[in-house]
Each structure stands twice: as structure tokens, then as C-alpha cells.
Design a protein around this motif. Sequence first.
Motif, PDB file in Angstrom:
ATOM      1  N   SER A 154      12.273  35.335  33.533  1.00  0.00           N
ATOM      2  CA  SER A 154      12.625  33.923  33.291  1.00  0.00           C
ATOM      3  C   SER A 154      12.921  33.655  31.808  1.00  0.00           C
ATOM      4  N   MET A 155      12.507  34.576  30.936  1.00  0.00           N
ATOM      5  CA  MET A 155      12.765  34.383  29.505  1.00  0.00           C
ATOM      6  C   MET A 155      14.264  34.276  29.223  1.00  0.00           C
ATOM      7  N   LYS A 156      15.049  34.931  30.089  1.00  0.00           N
ATOM      8  CA  LYS A 156      16.512  34.865  29.958  1.00  0.00           C
ATOM      9  C   LYS A 156      16.975  33.406  30.064  1.00  0.00           C
ATOM     10  N   TYR A 157      16.370  32.666  31.023  1.00  0.00           N
ATOM     11  CA  TYR A 157      16.801  31.276  31.260  1.00  0.00           C
ATOM     12  C   TYR A 157      16.234  30.336  30.202  1.00  0.00           C
ATOM     13  N   PHE A 158      15.058  30.657  29.713  1.00  0.00           N
ATOM     14  CA  PHE A 158      14.515  29.876  28.583  1.00  0.00           C
ATOM     15  C   PHE A 158      15.443  30.034  27.372  1.00  0.00           C
ATOM     16  N   CYS A 159      15.885  31.268  27.167  1.00  0.00           N
ATOM     17  CA  CYS A 159      16.748  31.557  26.012  1.00  0.00           C
ATOM     18  C   CYS A 159      18.104  30.852  26.154  1.00  0.00           C
ATOM     19  N   GLU A 160      18.712  30.982  27.337  1.00  0.00           N
ATOM     20  CA  GLU A 160      20.075  30.475  27.511  1.00  0.00           C
ATOM     21  C   GLU A 160      20.135  28.962  27.729  1.00  0.00           C
ATOM     22  N   ASN A 161      19.183  28.443  28.539  1.00  0.00           N
ATOM     23  CA  ASN A 161      19.303  27.051  28.994  1.00  0.00           C
ATOM     24  C   ASN A 161      18.318  26.079  28.353  1.00  0.00           C
ATOM     25  N   ALA A 162      17.270  26.615  27.700  1.00  0.00           N
ATOM     26  CA  ALA A 162      16.266  25.692  27.161  1.00  0.00           C
ATOM     27  C   ALA A 162      15.714  26.193  25.827  1.00  0.00           C
ATOM     28  N   PRO A 163      16.610  26.405  24.826  1.00  0.00           N
ATOM     29  CA  PRO A 163      16.136  26.948  23.549  1.00  0.00           C
ATOM     30  C   PRO A 163      15.211  25.994  22.785  1.00  0.00           C
ATOM     31  N   GLN A 164      15.134  24.730  23.256  1.00  0.00           N
ATOM     32  CA  GLN A 164      14.270  23.757  22.568  1.00  0.00           C
ATOM     33  C   GLN A 164      12.785  24.010  22.830  1.00  0.00           C
ATOM     34  N   TYR A 165      12.485  24.870  23.806  1.00  0.00           N
ATOM     35  CA  TYR A 165      11.076  25.192  24.085  1.00  0.00           C
ATOM     36  C   TYR A 165      10.664  26.448  23.333  1.00  0.00           C
ATOM     37  N   HIS A 166       9.486  26.418  22.742  1.00  0.00           N
ATOM     38  CA  HIS A 166       8.955  27.572  22.009  1.00  0.00           C
ATOM     39  C   HIS A 166       8.015  28.331  22.937  1.00  0.00           C
ATOM     40  N   VAL A 167       8.448  29.513  23.397  1.00  0.00           N
ATOM     41  CA  VAL A 167       7.674  30.265  24.392  1.00  0.00           C
ATOM     42  C   VAL A 167       7.248  31.609  23.830  1.00  0.00           C
ATOM     43  N   ALA A 168       5.975  31.945  24.037  1.00  0.00           N
ATOM     44  CA  ALA A 168       5.477  33.269  23.632  1.00  0.00           C
ATOM     45  C   ALA A 168       4.736  33.893  24.804  1.00  0.00           C
ATOM     46  N   CYS A 169       5.064  35.160  25.094  1.00  0.00           N
ATOM     47  CA  CYS A 169       4.399  35.891  26.192  1.00  0.00           C
ATOM     48  C   CYS A 169       3.534  36.994  25.613  1.00  0.00           C
TER      49      CYS A 169
END
Length: 446
Positions: A103-118
Motif C-alpha cells: 500500500s506504500m505505493k498508493y500512499f506515495c502516488e496518491n496521498a503524499p501529504q501523509y507522513h508514513v513510517a513502517c
Amino acid sequence: MERFILKKLLDWKNSPYRKPLILKGVRQVGKTWILKEFGRRCYENTAYFNFDENEEYKQFFETTKDVDRILQNLMLASGQKILPEKTLIIFDEVQDCPKVINSMKYFCENAPQYHVACAGSLLGIALAKPSSFPVGKVNFMQIDPMTFAEFLLANGDENLAQYLEQVDTLEPIPDAFFNPLYEKLKMYYVTGGMPESVLMWTEARDVSAMQEALSGIIGAYERDFAKHPNLSEFPKISMIWKSVPSQLARENKKFIYKVVKEGARAREYEDALQWLVDARLVHKVYRSSAPGLPIAAYDDLSAFKIYLVDVGLLRRLAQLAPTAFGEGNRLFTEFKGALTENFVLQTLITQFEVMPRYWSQNNPPYEVDFLIQRENDIFPVEVKSEANTTSKSMKKFKELFPDKVRLRIRFSLDNLKLDDDVLNIPLFMADQADRLIGLALEQLQK
């Protein structure tokens, strides 16, 4: 505890090219703590999701690729608040959740405003599998055991840590700093850099609690061996792991399968060893035939040495009693300087992008402990666990490759000095190697 990786995390937060972050590191090296601390210091709030404790959260990633819907579900299920740009979203224990990683692909492409760390303890294994991994859509960061400098800060020795940071000439360290640093390094060999072990020592000064912490970590790793998809590999992984102290206790530290088990062959144990390397529980250092670039082109894939992720864990696994650190240089020389080599490798890995190699030849026998690549130079490195050292191997290496050797590096208990083209770095300054090499090269050019 102060961890230097916080600065890297801040750079990630502020980068205009920021992508979702994958933080890799072995179990109990402090991944969760560091992400939560980073969230506390640098964001309005943190939303934390642990997929081991809350397996039901995985479902939200299985039914949709819509990031807003996933986050909506997570907020409703957990009662946590997520705001674009203001919240650090932490996904923890994701190693068994390919859909979450994907899902990180979709966070990167469609929702770059969210700061996500795994984060996850066996992510190295998970990422080695050829699943649908979001190539090019994530940033990677590696968290390693605490360095000696971080240990000094945790131990309340800010003055010593600060002193090491500001050394800017290659002159002997005054005794007022040299002696306490040497004593603290002995302590670091005993505790290692795993945060729990360091905490037991620096806060409680409790040797038995520190020993127990290290045993607990080793136990947790050994339970993880059973997570190999092929269960028949489990005993092999365990045997290789337990053989590491014996491998390093030998004069020639080249890894030999027969030390693992009488009659063992490489092809039977290769997968088990690779699992440990992917999990980053051990570091594999190949023999290099010559100091050329790219360094990998000169690898002898049949000859390598194996080191443990942490010097304290190696000491515990080798069942060396902590009392050894009260006895002069004994801790440095105990089992053929293996602790010292392991310690130096640990610090080199954090400073240089390319994995170190080593060099040897048989007739007559010569060996240079490590070769490191710094920018486009390769430097031979010798590790000595005592003072007053001379080295035939380093001399031989320079004779064989005179045009390739700008500087030779020795880590030992001698003081800091540049002697012709040999830079002697006291062991307690190993964290500063990159900077000191830079100073030495400047001086040689004058």
C-alpha cells in the motif's frame, strides 16, 4: 537515550522528495521507540498501529487500495486522529503484511501529504521475497545498535562524546581523555549497543540485569529462526548462529562450514546462512582479491567471514563473563581479538555505504582485516586489540598495490597519530573514522 538517527528522520520529514519510510533493523534495536520519539518531538500527534497486536487492521488493506478509505477505517477502529502533514503514521510489525507494505505505493502516488513510517523486525527477510514490492515508492533507513558515542551520551559522559566530536587535528589524545575513554570502551564491549542492555547498565548499573537483557534478546532471535518458511532450515540457522563465536575464535577467521557441523557442505547450509544475513543478524564480509572499483567485482564468493550484529551479543553468545573487563587489556585480546574486530566492523558499517571486504593470500600467509571504500578510494584497515603494533600484512599489501594505497588505517590501543601514510585510530574513536580519514588525506596532500 539520544539516537543520532533522529537527525536523519528529521531530514526525511523535511525533504521535498519524501516518500513513505521503511525503517529496517533487528528485533529490539529500538525501531518502535525511535519512531514514537520522533513523532513526539516533530509532529502534532502520532497515530500508531501494530499489526502483530491488532491483526484485524490488516483487513483494511486487503479490501481496497484507496488510501483515504484505509485511513478512515483505521481512525474509526482505533479512535486515533490522523491529519495530513501534522501526524506521523506508524505501521509497526509489518513484516508479515505484504498488503500493508504494498500500500506504500498508493500512499506515495496518491496521498503524499501523509507522513508514513513502517517498521518490523524481520523486514529484511520480507523484502527479500519477490512479492509485489513498491519499488521506487519508498525511502529506506537502517537503524543499527547504538554506537559508542551514543553509549557515552546514555552513560552521562556528554563531555567525552563532545570531545571526540571536536577532535580536528591528528595529534595524540591527552591522557585526561584517553584513559576514561579506554575504560568506557571496555564497558561498551560488555553491554554492546542494544538499547535494553545499555539501559540496564547506564541507569541501574546492574550487571546481572544487563546479562539477562542480552540473553533475552538472543532468545528472541533464536525463536525467530523458526519463522523460516522451510522448517527444515530452522536447526541449520540455529547451528550457524551458535557457531559464530567459534568461527571468530580461530586464527584465520574465514567461515568454515565444518565448524558448524562435521561434514557440513556449503550447499546444505547456504540458505540458512543467507536467512541470517537478510535478517541482518549477521554481517557477511567477502574476501577481495584486489583493491579495485567497483569493489564487488573483486569478490571471492567462496571465502568470507561472518560477524554478529552487535559486540555485546557476541560476548554473551561466546559466554565471556563481564568480569573480563576489569582485567587490563584482556577483554580486547580475549578470543583472538574477535570482539575488537566485530566492534570495528559495526562502526564501519554505519559510516560507509559499501559493505567492507577483507584481503588475504595464502603462500606466504598475509591478511588485511578489512578493506573500506570511501568515495572512490579503497583503504586497507588493520584491527589490533593491543598497543605497539607492527604489521607485515599492511606492508605487503602496499608492496603489491602501490598505486592503489593512498592511506593505510590501523585501529588499536595506540594513540591517535598519522605516521607517514599509516593513520592510527584509537579504538574508542572508531565512530569518527570517516572524518579522521578525511583529515589524514588533507594532511597528506599538503
